[in-house]
Design a protein around this motif. Structure first.
Motif, PDB file in Angstrom:
ATOM      1  N   VAL A  20      38.517  24.173  25.304  1.00 54.76           N
ATOM      2  CA  VAL A  20      38.975  24.796  24.054  1.00 54.76           C
ATOM      3  C   VAL A  20      37.830  24.861  23.049  1.00 54.76           C
ATOM      4  CG1 VAL A  20      40.468  24.452  22.049  1.00 54.76           C
ATOM      5  CG2 VAL A  20      41.410  24.251  24.348  1.00 54.76           C
ATOM      6  N   ASP A  21      37.049  23.804  22.950  1.00 53.77           N
ATOM      7  CA  ASP A  21      35.906  23.812  22.030  1.00 53.77           C
ATOM      8  C   ASP A  21      34.886  24.887  22.425  1.00 53.77           C
ATOM      9  OD1 ASP A  21      36.924  21.770  20.477  1.00 53.77           O
ATOM     10  OD2 ASP A  21      35.766  20.189  21.475  1.00 53.77           O
ATOM     11  N   GLU A  22      34.617  25.005  23.721  1.00 55.42           N
ATOM     12  CA  GLU A  22      33.682  26.024  24.196  1.00 55.42           C
ATOM     13  C   GLU A  22      34.212  27.435  23.918  1.00 55.42           C
ATOM     14  OE1 GLU A  22      30.481  25.788  25.696  1.00 55.42           O
ATOM     15  OE2 GLU A  22      30.744  23.831  24.749  1.00 55.42           O
ATOM     16  N   LEU A  23      35.490  27.647  24.153  1.00 57.79           N
ATOM     17  CA  LEU A  23      36.082  28.960  23.890  1.00 57.79           C
ATOM     18  C   LEU A  23      36.069  29.295  22.410  1.00 57.79           C
ATOM     19  CD1 LEU A  23      39.081  28.893  26.401  1.00 57.79           C
ATOM     20  CD2 LEU A  23      36.995  30.251  26.568  1.00 57.79           C
ATOM     21  N   ASN A  24      36.323  28.318  21.566  1.00 59.89           N
ATOM     22  CA  ASN A  24      36.260  28.539  20.121  1.00 59.89           C
ATOM     23  C   ASN A  24      34.855  28.950  19.692  1.00 59.89           C
ATOM     24  OD1 ASN A  24      38.926  28.122  19.402  1.00 59.89           O
ATOM     25  ND2 ASN A  24      38.648  25.919  19.115  1.00 59.89           N
ATOM     26  N   VAL A  27      34.297  32.584  20.749  1.00 56.37           N
ATOM     27  CA  VAL A  27      35.010  33.503  19.866  1.00 56.37           C
ATOM     28  C   VAL A  27      34.287  33.620  18.533  1.00 56.37           C
ATOM     29  CG1 VAL A  27      37.150  33.833  18.561  1.00 56.37           C
ATOM     30  CG2 VAL A  27      37.249  33.194  20.970  1.00 56.37           C
ATOM     31  N   SER A  28      33.813  32.517  18.017  1.00 53.72           N
ATOM     32  CA  SER A  28      33.084  32.525  16.749  1.00 53.72           C
ATOM     33  C   SER A  28      31.793  33.334  16.881  1.00 53.72           C
ATOM     34  CB  SER A  28      32.769  31.094  16.334  1.00 53.72           C
ATOM     35  OG  SER A  28      31.972  31.073  15.184  1.00 53.72           O
ATOM     36  N   ASP A  29      31.050  33.132  17.963  1.00 50.01           N
ATOM     37  CA  ASP A  29      29.814  33.882  18.186  1.00 50.01           C
ATOM     38  C   ASP A  29      30.101  35.373  18.317  1.00 50.01           C
ATOM     39  OD1 ASP A  29      28.433  31.497  18.126  1.00 50.01           O
ATOM     40  OD2 ASP A  29      28.175  31.369  20.313  1.00 50.01           O
ATOM     41  N   GLN A  30      31.162  35.711  19.027  1.00 52.34           N
ATOM     42  CA  GLN A  30      31.518  37.119  19.198  1.00 52.34           C
ATOM     43  C   GLN A  30      31.925  37.748  17.874  1.00 52.34           C
ATOM     44  OE1 GLN A  30      34.473  37.161  22.304  1.00 52.34           O
ATOM     45  NE2 GLN A  30      32.931  37.159  23.915  1.00 52.34           N
ATOM     46  N   GLN A  31      32.630  37.004  17.042  1.00 50.00           N
ATOM     47  CA  GLN A  31      33.029  37.538  15.735  1.00 50.00           C
ATOM     48  C   GLN A  31      31.809  37.794  14.868  1.00 50.00           C
ATOM     49  OE1 GLN A  31      36.208  38.505  14.853  1.00 50.00           O
ATOM     50  NE2 GLN A  31      35.022  39.483  13.235  1.00 50.00           N
ATOM     51  N   GLN A  32      30.835  36.892  14.919  1.00 48.49           N
ATOM     52  CA  GLN A  32      29.608  37.110  14.161  1.00 48.49           C
ATOM     53  C   GLN A  32      28.886  38.366  14.641  1.00 48.49           C
ATOM     54  OE1 GLN A  32      27.330  33.486  14.464  1.00 48.49           O
ATOM     55  NE2 GLN A  32      28.619  32.386  13.025  1.00 48.49           N
ATOM     56  N   LEU A  33      28.852  38.564  15.956  1.00 45.62           N
ATOM     57  CA  LEU A  33      28.221  39.758  16.509  1.00 45.62           C
ATOM     58  C   LEU A  33      28.987  41.017  16.100  1.00 45.62           C
ATOM     59  CD1 LEU A  33      26.115  41.118  18.293  1.00 45.62           C
ATOM     60  CD2 LEU A  33      27.605  40.646  20.256  1.00 45.62           C
ATOM     61  N   ILE A  34      30.297  40.968  16.136  1.00 40.80           N
ATOM     62  CA  ILE A  34      31.121  42.112  15.713  1.00 40.80           C
ATOM     63  C   ILE A  34      30.853  42.441  14.253  1.00 40.80           C
ATOM     64  CG2 ILE A  34      33.500  42.837  15.226  1.00 40.80           C
ATOM     65  CD1 ILE A  34      34.289  41.322  17.831  1.00 40.80           C
ATOM     66  N   ASP A  35      30.803  41.427  13.405  1.00 40.32           N
ATOM     67  CA  ASP A  35      30.524  41.648  11.985  1.00 40.32           C
ATOM     68  C   ASP A  35      29.156  42.300  11.793  1.00 40.32           C
ATOM     69  OD1 ASP A  35      32.970  40.530  11.340  1.00 40.32           O
ATOM     70  OD2 ASP A  35      32.128  38.562  10.835  1.00 40.32           O
ATOM     71  N   LYS A  36      28.153  41.821  12.539  1.00 39.73           N
ATOM     72  CA  LYS A  36      26.813  42.394  12.455  1.00 39.73           C
ATOM     73  C   LYS A  36      26.818  43.856  12.901  1.00 39.73           C
ATOM     74  CE  LYS A  36      22.175  41.901  14.337  1.00 39.73           C
ATOM     75  NZ  LYS A  36      21.360  41.255  15.359  1.00 39.73           N
TER      76      LYS A  36
END
Length: 66
Positions: A20-24, A27-36
């Motif tokens: 769960v920690d790894e998946l979180n 998801v956080s890294d992907q959201q940062q990339l999406i925002d960029k």
């Protein structure tokens, strides 16, 4: 018997907690990339809109014999 089952459940929980920690993190890294990427797309749209207004067409060019 119960102690072995409890130990097995604790091990299983530990692995799931790690997952769960790894998946979180993913998801956080992907959201940062999406925002960029969204910001880059917005900047490209602004750039395209700005260039579209200042782009010269063939109709704007005067032939050399005039």
């Amino acid at each position: 018997m119960i102690e072995e089952r409890l130990t097995a459940l604790e091990i299983k929980f530990s692995h799931q907690d790690f997952l769960v920690d790894e998946l979180n993190k993913m998801v956080s890294d992907q959201q940062q990339l999406i925002d960029k990427l969204i910001k880059e797309i917005q900047n490209l749209k602004i750039s395209i809109d700005g260039n579209a207004q200042s782009t010269r067409t063939l109709e704007d060019d005067v032939p050399p014999h005039y």
